[in-house]
Design an enzyme around this catalytic site. Structure first.
Site, short mmCIF file in Angstrom:
data_model
loop_
_atom_site.label_atom_id
_atom_site.label_comp_id
_atom_site.label_asym_id
_atom_site.label_seq_id
_atom_site.Cartn_x
_atom_site.Cartn_y
_atom_site.Cartn_z
N GLU A 108 0.86 -1.20 0.00
CA GLU A 108 0.00 0.00 0.00
C GLU A 108 0.88 1.23 0.00
O GLU A 108 2.05 1.16 0.39
CB GLU A 108 -0.83 0.05 1.29
CG GLU A 108 -1.74 -1.12 1.47
CD GLU A 108 -2.30 -1.16 2.90
OE1 GLU A 108 -2.18 -0.16 3.64
OE2 GLU A 108 -2.84 -2.21 3.26
N LYS A 110 2.19 4.63 1.63
CA LYS A 110 2.28 5.17 2.98
C LYS A 110 1.86 6.62 2.90
O LYS A 110 2.54 7.46 2.29
CB LYS A 110 3.71 5.03 3.51
CG LYS A 110 3.85 5.46 4.95
CD LYS A 110 5.20 5.03 5.49
CE LYS A 110 5.43 5.40 6.94
NZ LYS A 110 4.85 6.60 7.45
N ASP A 112 1.07 10.35 3.93
CA ASP A 112 1.83 11.24 4.80
C ASP A 112 0.90 12.26 5.45
O ASP A 112 0.82 13.41 5.05
CB ASP A 112 2.91 11.94 3.96
CG ASP A 112 3.97 12.55 4.85
OD1 ASP A 112 3.95 12.28 6.06
OD2 ASP A 112 4.81 13.29 4.32
N TYR A 220 -6.83 2.15 6.36
CA TYR A 220 -5.99 1.04 5.94
C TYR A 220 -5.87 -0.11 6.93
O TYR A 220 -5.07 -1.01 6.76
CB TYR A 220 -4.60 1.51 5.55
CG TYR A 220 -3.96 2.47 6.53
CD1 TYR A 220 -3.64 2.09 7.81
CD2 TYR A 220 -3.70 3.78 6.14
CE1 TYR A 220 -3.06 2.97 8.70
CE2 TYR A 220 -3.12 4.67 7.03
CZ TYR A 220 -2.80 4.26 8.31
OH TYR A 220 -2.24 5.15 9.18
N LYS A 307 10.53 3.66 3.07
CA LYS A 307 10.35 5.11 2.88
C LYS A 307 11.06 5.59 1.62
O LYS A 307 12.21 5.20 1.37
CB LYS A 307 10.90 5.86 4.09
CG LYS A 307 10.28 5.43 5.40
CD LYS A 307 9.28 6.42 5.90
CE LYS A 307 9.99 7.56 6.56
NZ LYS A 307 9.14 8.39 7.37
N CYS A 401 25.17 45.35 2.80
CA CYS A 401 23.74 45.04 2.77
C CYS A 401 23.16 45.37 1.40
O CYS A 401 23.35 46.48 0.90
CB CYS A 401 23.01 45.84 3.86
SG CYS A 401 21.22 45.61 3.80
N CYS A 404 20.63 48.49 2.00
CA CYS A 404 21.01 49.83 2.45
C CYS A 404 22.50 50.13 2.33
O CYS A 404 22.94 51.22 2.67
CB CYS A 404 20.53 50.06 3.89
SG CYS A 404 21.46 49.08 5.09
N CYS A 419 23.06 42.73 8.76
CA CYS A 419 23.15 44.16 8.49
C CYS A 419 22.86 44.87 9.82
O CYS A 419 21.78 44.72 10.38
CB CYS A 419 22.12 44.58 7.44
SG CYS A 419 21.89 46.37 7.39
N CYS A 425 17.34 50.45 7.75
CA CYS A 425 17.32 49.48 6.66
C CYS A 425 15.86 49.03 6.42
O CYS A 425 15.22 48.46 7.30
CB CYS A 425 18.22 48.30 7.03
SG CYS A 425 18.30 47.02 5.78
S1 IVH Z 1 -0.42 0.31 8.86
C1 IVH Z 1 0.46 -1.58 13.07
N1 IVH Z 1 -0.65 1.42 6.52
O1 IVH Z 1 2.57 5.22 9.13
C2 IVH Z 1 0.76 -0.65 11.98
N2 IVH Z 1 0.23 2.73 8.28
O2 IVH Z 1 5.07 4.59 10.47
C3 IVH Z 1 -0.43 0.02 11.46
N3 IVH Z 1 0.72 5.05 7.65
O3 IVH Z 1 1.29 5.14 12.39
C4 IVH Z 1 -0.13 1.00 10.41
N4 IVH Z 1 0.09 4.88 5.57
O4 IVH Z 1 0.12 6.64 10.66
C5 IVH Z 1 -0.27 1.60 7.78
N5 IVH Z 1 -0.95 2.27 4.38
C6 IVH Z 1 -0.57 2.45 5.65
C7 IVH Z 1 -0.09 3.69 6.13
C8 IVH Z 1 0.32 3.79 7.46
C9 IVH Z 1 0.58 5.71 6.50
C10 IVH Z 1 1.27 5.68 8.88
C11 IVH Z 1 0.49 5.39 10.13
C12 IVH Z 1 1.44 4.73 11.07
C13 IVH Z 1 2.76 5.15 10.51
C14 IVH Z 1 3.82 4.14 10.85
#
Ligand code: IVH
Length: 711
Positions: A108, A110, A112, A220, A307, A401, A404, A419, A425
């Protein structure tokens, strides 16, 4: 009849919400939607007996202040192990397969944003809680109800009577850009990134503000006692049927090659997504296999986050310009050939200071790598030397600067040039005025950066005291203003005379005296005169004031120009004294106290009581805490820490007994606004230059700081 109509409208609106916010496939126009919503709101208003906290009308939020209760997670919210290395990821997969044999993984994105746990009971949203420390979080239900993609009532069938579903509250780039543009126009501090903006928004007091900010929510993970699924994939498909927004970008991967493909695809393709992502999460699909693998103390052994490296772009450095901040600090800024990076077009980047430029040997004409870190302003991280023009020469840093012409100076221990011409200024003067009128300082509305420049260029203001001599007839003839704006500005300046002392102190712009330090100073000294008369030694007695800050304060008040400005501000009638209610007693004088858990009064009330009786609220359990007032469901980790440190733990009743007979405790329900102290500001210099608005806002920083501080 009415009741049926209300029900019908609620059903329809929910369906259209889902179509619009989850499926991105609206069936009716916004106009038609608004008409249905208005009808529902009118009926609900006329018939309060049919009120329902999960009615789609709550999506517009309310102006009432939320007082977030702490809620214990029924199932702890764990974090994930993470890696930036594909080799490590492969090792992770191999280890699992050594233990359990071949198994499927779900990949999946991740997301942000900021994690959220939603609880549903009988198909209705019961509660929404932030991750907090993983054991307990803040109840932000009222705010989350305004997020349109969160179903308030579930569709379909087969959902367990009681379950939790977890995911991420996200701020899409479009909402983020709009929000920051608005904040910039209002002279407010910008959010550094969509993640901070999402977290900060969720902790907003008024849910109506949350409703306007365009948050989104992707789910998720399910949690519950007897979930009717055998795999993650199956559970997410079901969740989608029930009306949750579940990502379309998931894949079952049978081997490492497929996992790598998913990662490689999204490392690039994520640039086209309308919301921020920072990696891929790889999870074992089969629940039985998950059980076999189990958990470490902090994270499941069946999932890991890969990451992405910070997004980089290569572009040409066209020229370098120099910004002068309000304290005179010079910041070199790269002007770049526009390039798309992490969802936005980048034209400028910070080069920090002369040393940094020399270190990277950056020269105009170079092809440079631009990266977005956690901050708004991207930075240059390197030069592609292979593309350097043959005639290029080392860059020579400026010595005077740019605004000035005053020769620049360097102070000991500071990387930046300054400065020193504070009073002559232009950008320094304008910068100080802009700081003074900020929302968190004197909050003078109607005056933005451009207007301040206009006033300066028309010789109407040279310092903040001049604002109080302005008259509407001087402003009205200026371009873009007119009588109405002029009147508004004058009224707003007039109103600023009521702004409390600590914000005036912050507005003066004393070096290193941020918002929090100003609050502590005001609390400790109670008046500007007392601050001015305090010696360096006396100043450091105030909380959070160290020697560097004390020196800056002494230096500020030793300057005749500043004293003259203060004399005029005082004559204008600004608040130079703290006006808070005097303490009711000294029963808790000097005591440092943490409140944790749920009480019969709100936590704000508890904190206010502490302050009214001379105590001080602390957010985190540490050795310097005198005692903890523990309510119901105090977090076990906090409790353990308190026990380890031998800190006394009081019940609410014991605490009340301590202050009993010392004033009229418990009688005030007012919002003291004195919640947990923020992490100390002023321990780092106030940023300025192109980073002026970069620093984490208190709003955005707080949730993270809390997590870090507590455990
Ligand atoms: S699963 C037990 N799935 O990443 C773990 N987390 O670094 C449950 N996050 O605290 C998390 N996308 O806030 C999961 N597709 C995804 C995610 C995800 C973002 C975040 C989440 C978690 C953090 C962990």
């Amino acid at each position: 009849m009415v009741r049926e109509r209300i029900e019908e409208l609620r059903r329809q609106l929910e369906r259209h919400n889902y179509k619009y916010y989850v499926e991105n496939n609206p069936e009716i126009s916004d106009f038609e939607f608004d008409a249905l919503m208005r009808e529902l709101q009118d009926l609900e208003q006329a018939h309060p007996e049919f009120a329902d906290p999960n009615s789609p009308s709550v999506r517009v939020g309310s102006d009432l202040s939320a007082d977030f209760a702490t809620v214990r997670h029924r199932y702890p919210m764990l974090s994930l192990g993470n890696t930036y290395s594909l080799d490590e990821l492969h090792e992770f997969i191999a280890r699992i397969e050594r233990e359990v044999g071949t198994t499927d993984f779900v990949c999946e994105l991740k997301f942000d944003g900021t994690a959220i746990s939603l609880t549903y009971e009988h198909g209705r949203l019961l509660r929404a809680v932030t991750r907090g420390d993983g054991i307990e979080g803040d109840d932000v239900t009222a705010n989350v109800r305004t997020v349109r993609s969160v179903p308030l009532r579930l569709q379909g069938e087969g959902w367990p009577d009681y379950f939790e579903i977890r995911g991420e509250i996200l701020m899409p780039y479009a909402s983020f850009d709009r929000l920051n543009a608005e904040r910039e126009a209002n002279g407010e501090q910008l959010f550094a990134n969509p993640r901070n903006a999402a977290a900060g928004t969720l902790k907003q007091q008024a849910s109506a503000v949350v409703a306007r900010r365009g948050l989104d929510c992707t789910l998720y993970q399910l949690a519950g006692d007897n979930l009717p699924f055998t795999s993650h994939w199956e559970s997410l498909l079901k969740a989608r049927e029930w009306g949750f927004k579940v990502s379309e970008h998931m894949r079952i991967c049978h081997n490492v090659t497929e996992i790598d493909e998913f990662i490689n695809h999204w490392d690039e393709a994520r640039r086209q997504l309308p919301f921020p992502t920072d990696g891929v999460v790889i999870k074992v699909n089969d629940f039985a296999v998950r059980r076999q693998l189990g958990f470490t103390a902090k994270a499941p052994k069946w999932a890991v986050a890969y990451k992405f490296k910070a997004e980089q772009a290569l572009t040409r450095l066209e020229s370098v310009s120099f910004q002068v901040g309000r304290t005179g600090a010079i910041t070199p800024v790269a002007n770049l050939e526009p390039v798309l990076l992490a969802g936005t077009t980048v034209r400028r980047a910070t080069l920090h200071n002369a040393e940094q430029m020399a270190l990277l040997d950056i020269r105009p004409g170079d092809m440079v790598y631009v990266e977005k870190g956690g901050e708004i302003i991207p930075k240059i991280t390197g030069v592609d030397l292979s593309q350097r023009p043959a005639d290029s020469r080392p860059f020579e840093y400026i010595s005077v600067c740019p605004e000035c012409g005053t020769p620049l100076v360097r102070y000991e221990g500071e990387a930046k040039h300054y400065c020193p011409n504070q009073s002559g200024c232009r950008p320094q003067i304008i910068g100080r005025i802009i700081h003074f009128i900020r929302r968190k300082a004197l909050d003078i509305e109607g005056l933005g950066e451009e207007t301040v420049e206009l006033l300066y260029d028309n010789s109407l203001v040279r310092n903040v005291a001049d604002l109080y001599d302005l008259r509407a007839e001087q402003l009205a003839p200026l371009p873009r203003l007119g009588e109405k704006s002029a009147d508004n500005i004058i009224r707003s300046i007039e109103r600023s005379k009521q702004v409390p002392f600590h914000r005036v102190l912050f507005g003066l712009g004393i070096r290193f005296v941020g918002e929090t330090t100003a609050k502590y100073l005001a609390e400790h000294f109670r008046s500007l005169d007392a601050v001015m008369q305090a010696s360096r030694e006396e100043l450091v007695e105030a909380d959070e004031v160290g020697e560097r800050i004390a020196d800056a304060i002494v230096e500020y008040f030793a300057d005749g120009t500043n004293l003259e400005i203060i004399r005029r501000l005082r004559a204008a009638g600004l608040q130079f004294e703290a006006s808070e209610r005097p303490r009711e007693s000294e029963a808790l004088a000097g005591k440092r106290i943490v409140v944790s858990g749920r009480f019969s009064r709100s936590r704000d009330e508890m904190k206010e009581l502490i302050e009214r009786h001379g105590g001080k609220n602390l957010a985190a359990v540490s050795g310097s805490v005198d005692f903890i007032v523990a309510g119901a469901e105090m977090g076990p980790a906090k409790l353990r820490k308190a026990e380890k440190l031998g800190i006394r733990i009081l019940s609410e009743e014991e605490f009340m007994a301590m202050i009993e007979g010392h004033g009229e405790e418990g009688s005030s329900g007012s919002d003291s606004g004195t919640g947990a102290p923020e992490p100390p500001a002023g321990t780092a210099p106030e940023k300025e230059g192109p980073e002026a608005s970069v620093g984490r806002t208190a709003e955005a920083g707080a949730p993270e700081a809390r997590q870090g501080e507590l455990f």
